[in-house]
Enzyme design. Structure first.
Site, PDB file in Angstrom:
ATOM      1  N   THR A   1       0.802  -1.223   0.000  1.00 36.46           N
ATOM      2  CA  THR A   1       0.000   0.000   0.000  1.00 36.46           C
ATOM      3  C   THR A   1       0.837   1.276   0.000  1.00 36.46           C
ATOM      4  OG1 THR A   1      -0.170  -0.104   2.416  1.00 36.46           O
ATOM      5  CG2 THR A   1      -1.946  -1.127   1.140  1.00 36.46           C
TER       6      THR A   1
ATOM      7  N   VAL B   1       6.182   2.727  -3.180  1.00 35.07           N
ATOM      8  CA  VAL B   1       7.002   1.765  -3.922  1.00 35.07           C
ATOM      9  C   VAL B   1       6.233   0.466  -4.145  1.00 35.07           C
ATOM     10  CG1 VAL B   1       9.107   0.373  -3.861  1.00 35.07           C
ATOM     11  CG2 VAL B   1       9.179   2.771  -3.163  1.00 35.07           C
TER      12      VAL B   1
ATOM     13  N   ARG C   1      -2.738  -2.186  10.009  1.00 32.91           N
ATOM     14  CA  ARG C   1      -3.516  -0.969   9.738  1.00 32.91           C
ATOM     15  C   ARG C   1      -4.027  -0.920   8.301  1.00 32.91           C
ATOM     16  NH1 ARG C   1      -0.270   4.550  10.299  1.00 32.91           N
ATOM     17  NH2 ARG C   1       0.727   3.586   8.488  1.00 32.91           N
TER      18      ARG C   1
ATOM     19  N   CYS D   1      17.945   4.614  -3.799  1.00 33.37           N
ATOM     20  CA  CYS D   1      17.434   5.210  -5.034  1.00 33.37           C
ATOM     21  C   CYS D   1      18.481   6.054  -5.763  1.00 33.37           C
ATOM     22  CB  CYS D   1      16.190   6.038  -4.734  1.00 33.37           C
ATOM     23  SG  CYS D   1      16.331   7.101  -3.284  1.00 33.37           S
TER      24      CYS D   1
ATOM     25  N   GLN E   1      17.086  15.364  -4.063  1.00 35.55           N
ATOM     26  CA  GLN E   1      16.178  14.234  -3.957  1.00 35.55           C
ATOM     27  C   GLN E   1      14.750  14.672  -3.650  1.00 35.55           C
ATOM     28  OE1 GLN E   1      19.792  11.890  -1.824  1.00 35.55           O
ATOM     29  NE2 GLN E   1      17.828  10.847  -1.664  1.00 35.55           N
TER      30      GLN E   1
ATOM     31  N   GLY F   1      10.933  10.207  -2.198  1.00 33.03           N
ATOM     32  CA  GLY F   1      11.984   9.343  -1.669  1.00 33.03           C
ATOM     33  C   GLY F   1      11.845   9.107  -0.185  1.00 33.03           C
TER      34      GLY F   1
ATOM     35  N   ARG G   1      17.382  17.123   0.231  1.00 32.23           N
ATOM     36  CA  ARG G   1      15.978  16.938  -0.132  1.00 32.23           C
ATOM     37  C   ARG G   1      15.452  18.250  -0.707  1.00 32.23           C
ATOM     38  NH1 ARG G   1      14.023  12.108  -0.331  1.00 32.23           N
ATOM     39  NH2 ARG G   1      14.012  11.595   1.873  1.00 32.23           N
TER      40      ARG G   1
ATOM     41  N   HIS H   1      14.700  12.118  -8.745  1.00 39.38           N
ATOM     42  CA  HIS H   1      15.944  12.552  -8.113  1.00 39.38           C
ATOM     43  C   HIS H   1      16.914  13.050  -9.184  1.00 39.38           C
ATOM     44  CE1 HIS H   1      14.382  10.987  -4.520  1.00 39.38           C
ATOM     45  NE2 HIS H   1      15.180   9.967  -4.293  1.00 39.38           N
TER      46      HIS H   1
END
Length: 365
Positions: free
Chosen positions: A20, A23, A48, A137, A164, A168, A251, A258
């Site tokens: 879920t 990725v 969950r 990644c 990135q 990510g 980031r 990326h």
């Protein structure tokens, strides 16, 4: 698009753990799009998320809570979740007879576990003992660009800066970027003034990711972030060289994709045009290098595409032999889900993955 040879008439029982997440969902879509021979698809996540459904080949597949017993019945297990799931279940699934491809960082430096980018070191799959690691990644995209240079002229040193995207960091980081952006657009003057009190009141953080760049990883004792240490160690392991690598990771407020700026000191001289030819001939790499035509690697151009984009390839005046270039890739694809599926495809092609049984039912097939 590769079409692996089916495993007999039935194919494989394939599990996706963490289905879920960003990725995991991409893995499910790519299993379908790349026509991987799936006889039965099993989807797992935390308690969950259990009970949710995901579409696969015209059917809805229900997500179950991850358990050793459920994974023991699978031929191939793709881990898309965090370190906890991999730490708990990877080796027990392998001991039961499955081949595990793990996208977490848990086992990447374990000497028993090959760390694989199929176009670069697919030969390492022959050494697996049940668990195969998918790289970071940024490391995956970096080695795709470095490998052609390493093979042709050799590398002496590499310096990398990364930019990135929020995805990510997972779905939570992506949602946080969107929420912060909406909140801060209520008062853009606060950003111009650097009004930290107002920024914190709107975004819930004095140093948000929105309209900002920041190192969002844990710090090590030597001043490196854990992300920087991962890229250094993984690049060396995949390329199988003791290469000096310096990395600075950042980031940026981008949703997917990326970008890396790479300075490569070469063992032998190489012109920019010769480098373009090497990159163009490398599987999984696409050259985007015509700035006068507005063609260069960007995260938006990489998003949703399989190839790693390389461009802005140029010599470094006064620093010979060296090249600087820019790399961009979809971090959810080659940086994660696509590379995992390509590992599975390579296992099939090399005869390292065989179905143990034919399931009575094939939900999602």
């Amino acid at each position: 698009m590769p079409t692996p040879e089916p495993a007999g008439r039935s194919g494989y029982t394939v599990a996706v753990v963490g289905a879920t997440g960003l990725v995991g969902g991409e893995m499910v879509r790519l299993l379908d799009a790349r026509r991987f021979p799936v006889a039965a698809l099993r989807l797992f996540a935390t308690a969950r998320s259990a009970g949710r459904t995901l579409p696969f080949r015209g059917r809805d597949v229900t997500v179950a809570e991850t358990s050793e017993a459920a994974l023991a019945a699978c031929d191939l297990v793709l881990f898309a979740g965090g370190d906890d799931a991999s730490r708990r279940f990877a080796w027990s699934a392998a001991a039961a007879g499955a081949v595990v491809v793990d996208n977490s960082s848990t086992w990447r430096q374990d000497p028993r576990v090959p760390l694989v980018v199929p176009e670069v070191n697919g030969h390492a799959l022959a050494r697996h003992q049940g668990v195969i690691a998918n790289p970071n990644c940024c490391a995956a995209a970096l080695v795709m660009a470095l490998a052609p240079l390493q093979r042709a002229v050799g590398l002496r040193r590499v310096v990398v800066s990364t930019y990135q995207s929020a995805s990510g960091g997972g779905a939570d980081t992506l949602r946080r970027l969107l929420d912060e952006t909406r909140a801060l657009l209520q008062d853009p003057d606060a950003l111009v003034r650097g009004d930290s009190e107002r920024i914190a009141a709107l975004a819930g953080d004095r140093d948000p990711l929105a309209f900002n760049v920041r190192p969002q990883w844990r710090w090590g004792p030597d001043g490196m972030t854990e992300e920087e240490a991962k890229v250094v160690a993984e690049t060396r392991k995949i390329l199988e060289v003791d290469l000096p690598v310096s990395v600075t990771t950042v980031r940026v407020p981008v949703l997917v994709g990326h970008t890396l700026v790479v300075h490569a000191d070469l063992a032998q001289p190489l012109t920019a045009e010769a480098a373009r030819r090497l990159f163009a001939a490398a599987p999984g790499v696409a050259v985007e290098d015509a700035p006068e035509e507005d063609r260069y690697p960007t995260p938006l151009r990489a998003a949703g595409r399989d190839p790693v984009l390389v461009g802005r390839i140029r010599r470094v005046p006064g620093d010979e032999p060296a090249l600087t270039f820019v790399v961009a890739s979809d971090n959810l694809r080659k940086g994660a889900a696509l590379n995992a599926i390509q590992i599975a495809e390579a296992l099939v092609a090399r005869g390292h993955l065989r179905p143990r049984s034919t399931p009575a039912r094939a939900p999602g097939a």
